[in-house]
Write an enzyme that holds these catalytic residues in place. Structure first.
Site, short mmCIF file in Angstrom:
data_model
loop_
_atom_site.label_atom_id
_atom_site.label_comp_id
_atom_site.label_asym_id
_atom_site.label_seq_id
_atom_site.Cartn_x
_atom_site.Cartn_y
_atom_site.Cartn_z
CG ASN A 10 -1.74 1.22 1.39
OD1 ASN A 10 -1.77 2.06 0.48
ND2 ASN A 10 -2.42 1.35 2.51
CE LYS A 12 -0.20 3.19 4.76
NZ LYS A 12 -0.08 3.29 6.21
CG HIS A 97 -5.81 1.88 5.30
ND1 HIS A 97 -5.36 2.81 6.20
CD2 HIS A 97 -4.80 1.00 5.12
CE1 HIS A 97 -4.12 2.51 6.54
NE2 HIS A 97 -3.75 1.41 5.90
CD GLU A 99 -2.89 5.43 6.80
OE1 GLU A 99 -2.86 5.42 5.56
OE2 GLU A 99 -1.98 4.93 7.51
CD GLU A 167 -3.28 -2.36 7.40
OE1 GLU A 167 -2.18 -2.54 6.90
OE2 GLU A 167 -3.98 -1.37 7.16
N GLY A 173 2.92 2.52 10.78
CA GLY A 173 3.90 3.59 10.64
C GLY A 173 4.66 3.94 11.90
CB SER A 211 5.50 -1.58 11.97
OG SER A 211 5.14 -0.24 12.25
P1 13P Z 1 3.18 0.57 7.60
O1 13P Z 1 3.67 -0.73 7.01
O2 13P Z 1 3.87 1.77 7.08
O3 13P Z 1 3.11 0.49 9.09
O4 13P Z 1 1.64 0.74 7.09
C1 13P Z 1 0.79 -0.32 7.22
C2 13P Z 1 -0.45 -0.02 6.48
O5 13P Z 1 -1.22 0.84 6.87
C3 13P Z 1 -0.71 -0.78 5.24
O6 13P Z 1 -2.00 -0.57 4.78
#
Ligand code: 13P
Length: 251
Positions: A10, A12, A97, A99, A167, A173, A211
Site C-alpha cells: 500500500n 498510500k 483502511h 486512515e 491492521e 507507521g 510496521s
Molecule cells: P506501515 O507498514 O507503514 O506500518 O503501514 C501499514 C499499512 O497501513 C498498510 O495498509
C-alpha cells in the site's frame, strides 16, 4: 496458511510518475528470478494506477487501488468507481483502511457498501480492520475487530472473493508490532467472526499489516492464521519489499 499468501504494498499518498515506474519495474524484474512466488499486489495512488498497470504488464504482479466509491457512476466529484478500477486493470481494492476511517469518517456500513461494489465489479476487496491504541488499552481490541469484520463484510463474501487485513492502528507507521501471540489471537478473532454463517472460514485469507519490514516479516508471516501482509512504508523500497516477499512461506 489458509490461502496462497498475498503480499500487498500500500503505497498510500507517496510517489511520482518517475519513482512509481522505477519501483514497479524493479519489482517486476525480480519476479523473473524466483519460482513459487506468493501473490503480489501493488496499490499505488489512484493517479498512478495506469502507469503502474502498464509497467507490471506481463509480470505476475497484480494491481490494486486504495479505495473505491460504492456507486458505479454519477455525481461524486473526486471519487473513483470500482468498475473503472476493474476497467483499468485492477484485481484488488483496499477498503476501510484505518486512515480512511479516520480521515474521511468511513463507517462499517460505508466500508461494507464499498466492498459490495468491489465484488459487483469483479474486484477482490481487501477489507481492513484493527483497533486503536486506546481501544487495546481498554481491553476492547477483540470486540472492535469483531464489530468491524461483522459490519464490513458484504453479503456475498466468500474466501474466494474477499481478503481481510488486520491492521492495529497503533502499529501503522510506528515501528511497533503486536506480539506474535497477539497477532495470532486477533487473526483467530477475525477468522471466527468471518466464519459465522459461513463454511469456508479456514480458507479466507487474513493479512497482517502494521510496521511489517524485511527484518520482522519472517516471524510474522510464519504465524498460524497469517496469510500474508499489507505493507505500507516498506513497500516503497524495492529491496525491503522483496525481502518480505522472500520471507513468505512457500506452499
Ligand atoms: P506501515 O507498514 O507503514 O506500518 O503501514 C501499514 C499499512 O497501513 C498498510 O495498509
Amino acid at each position: 496458511m489458509a490461502a496462497r499468501a498475498l503480499i500487498a504494498g500500500n503505497w498510500k499518498m507517496n510517489g511520482t510518475q518517475a519513482t512509481a515506474k522505477a519501483l514497479a519495474a524493479d519489482l517486476a524484474a525480480r519476479c523473473n528470478t524466483v519460482p513459487m512466488l506468493p501473490r503480489i499486489a501493488l496499490c499505488p495512488p489512484a493517479a498512478l494506477l495506469g502507469l503502474v498497470a502498464s509497467t507490471i504488464s506481463g509480470s505476475p504482479i497484480a494491481l490494486g487501488a486504495q479505495d473505491c466509491h460504492a456507486q458505479q457512476k454519477g455525481a461524486h466529484t473526486g471519487d473513483t468507481s470500482a468498475w473503472l478500477l476493474k476497467d483499468i486493470g485492477c484485481s484488488f481494492v483496499i477498503v476501510g483502511h484505518s486512515e480512511r476511517r479516520a480521515d474521511h469518517g468511513e463507517t462499517d456500513i460505508l466500508v461494507k457498501s464499498k466492498a459490495q461494489a468491489a465484488l459487483d465489479a469483479g474486484l477482490m476487496p481487501i477489507i481492513c480492520v484493527g483497533e486503536t491504541e486506546a481501544e487495546r488499552d481498554a481491553g476492547k481490541a477483540a470486540d472492535v475487530v469483531r464489530r468491524q469484520v461483522a459490519g464490513s463484510l458484504p453479503a456475498g463474501a466468500t474466501a474466494a472473493n474477499v481478503v481481510i487485513a488486520y491492521e492495529p492502528v497503533w502499529a501503522i507507521g510506528t515501528g511497533r508490532t503486536p506480539t506474535p501471540e497477539d497477532v495470532r489471537a486477533m487473526h483467530a478473532v477475525a477468522r471466527e467472526t468471518y466464519a459465522v454463517g459461513r463454511s469456508d472460514g479456514a480458507d479466507v485469507a487474513i493479512l497482517y499489516g502494521g510496521s511489517v519490514k524485511g527484518s520482522n516479516a519472517k516471524v510474522l508471516l510464519a504465524l498460524p492464521g497469517v496469510d500474508g501482509a499489507l505493507v505500507g512504508g516498506a513497500s516503497l523500497d524495492a529491496a525491503d519489499f522483496w525481502t518480505i516477499i522472500d520471507a513468505t512461506p512457500r506452499r
